[in-house]
Design a protein around this motif. Sequence first.
Motif: not given
Ligand code: UDH
Length: 384
Positions: A163, A251, A159-160, A321-322, A316, A224
């Motif tokens: 990035r 992590k 899923p992307f 956070k986006e 990782m 991811d």
């Molecule tokens: N992803 C994207 N684009 C985005 C959001 C998510 O490509 O805008 C995909 C990507 O493959 C990513 C996956 O979705 O690896 C999971 O999303 P994430 O990495 O945002 O979620 P995760 O739970 O991390 O891994 C949350 C990170 C919070 C950051 C806190 C900062 N200290």
Amino acid sequence: MEEMTKYLKRSIILLVLSLFFLSIHIQLAINFSVKKTAYHVVNRISRQIQERHFSRKISSTNKTGSMDNYRNKLYIVMNSPAGHASYVGNNENCTDIRDKTNCILSCPETSPKLVGRKTPYLFIPTTTKLKTALSWVKNGGRYSPYGCIPRHHVAVIIPFRDRDQHLKTFLYNIHPFLRRQQLDYGIYIIEQIGTSKFNRAMLMNIGYAESIKIHKYTCFVFHDVDLLPEDDRNSYTCTTQPRHLSAAVDKFKYRLPYKAIFGGASALSQSQLQSVNGFSNKFFGWGGEDDDMWNRLMHANFTVTRHSNKIARYTMLRHGKEKGNKHNTKRYKLLEDGYKRFKKDGLNSLTYNVVRIQINPLYTRISVDINEKEVMKVNAYFYT
Ligand code: UDH
Ligand code: NGS
């Protein structure tokens, strides 16, 4: 005067030597390019002959078989009594799998190419570095092992959105990792276009639905883009039970944060996915979609498996956070009454628009448009 003659003599010797080496160099270059062209011509002709011979043979016998292409050679795939293509031969004398001259065997259960623990590369490779290091990858991010018939046909679905730097590092690591596992695989980047809320689970459903249109995949690894595997004994294959691959992430200090975690990277077979109707499409924004899949698997009486945390290790890539992936405030409610929607919300209710399919040298990018309002409307009465 004497000095002058000495100098002249030395220069002449140097000139003669340089001419000598230059001529050897030119001869070698000519020789190589002639050989290369000849090799291609001979190869093409022999392939045409084999093709003609093959179709004649198949039409003149009632043998069941199919033609496959392994390193420019044509083989007849023999069907084993159990119905699996278990051995192949490049001539009709392949009737006994012990006959190593005429038959090629399935790849071994455990690949001999594995190296075990290996620290992932964390740098962002340049496009040129990626191209040269991964020149063996086929267009669209595909690979199939040579010299043995792969046991697993795996679509790696990512899923992307936005990035690109992570993607470069991911590709640089994941291709060699998968090659060492002797898999027949393809990398699919499922990109959500636009700025609406990110829907990880729905992108994974789409990846499944689109990748089976492209190749005969039977195993689906949902991954991811920011996770880099550290040990190639963590096999990206499907077994009788679903597998959570990313059990030990740096992590989380290489420990499982909670027993029912199913995010990060996981592997499900086609029949496992079908029997739980894939992922829910209703999780927009961050969190909960993987927990909902866990619930679906439990509901269908599956047992999630994991390799030990000595093997299922990941690094990782750090990121912020986006904006488009804020915490989903509805996620707990959605999880709570998720069981009411298992049958109606998932693969059988997928609605999306494919905007573009790009076959890149190292991956296939499928860009899709998801309409949150439309998706939330489908079977809305089940969860409101
Ligand atoms: N992803 C994207 N684009 C985005 C959001 C998510 O490509 O805008 C995909 C990507 O493959 C990513 C996956 O979705 O690896 C999971 O999303 P994430 O990495 O945002 O979620 P995760 O739970 O991390 O891994 C949350 C990170 C919070 C950051 C806190 C900062 N200290
Ligand atoms: C849980 C989330 C999961 C997520 C997991 C790990 O709290 O979706 O954290 O996230 N569940 C809910 O929010 C209900 S991580 O720390 O890797 O970003 O996968």
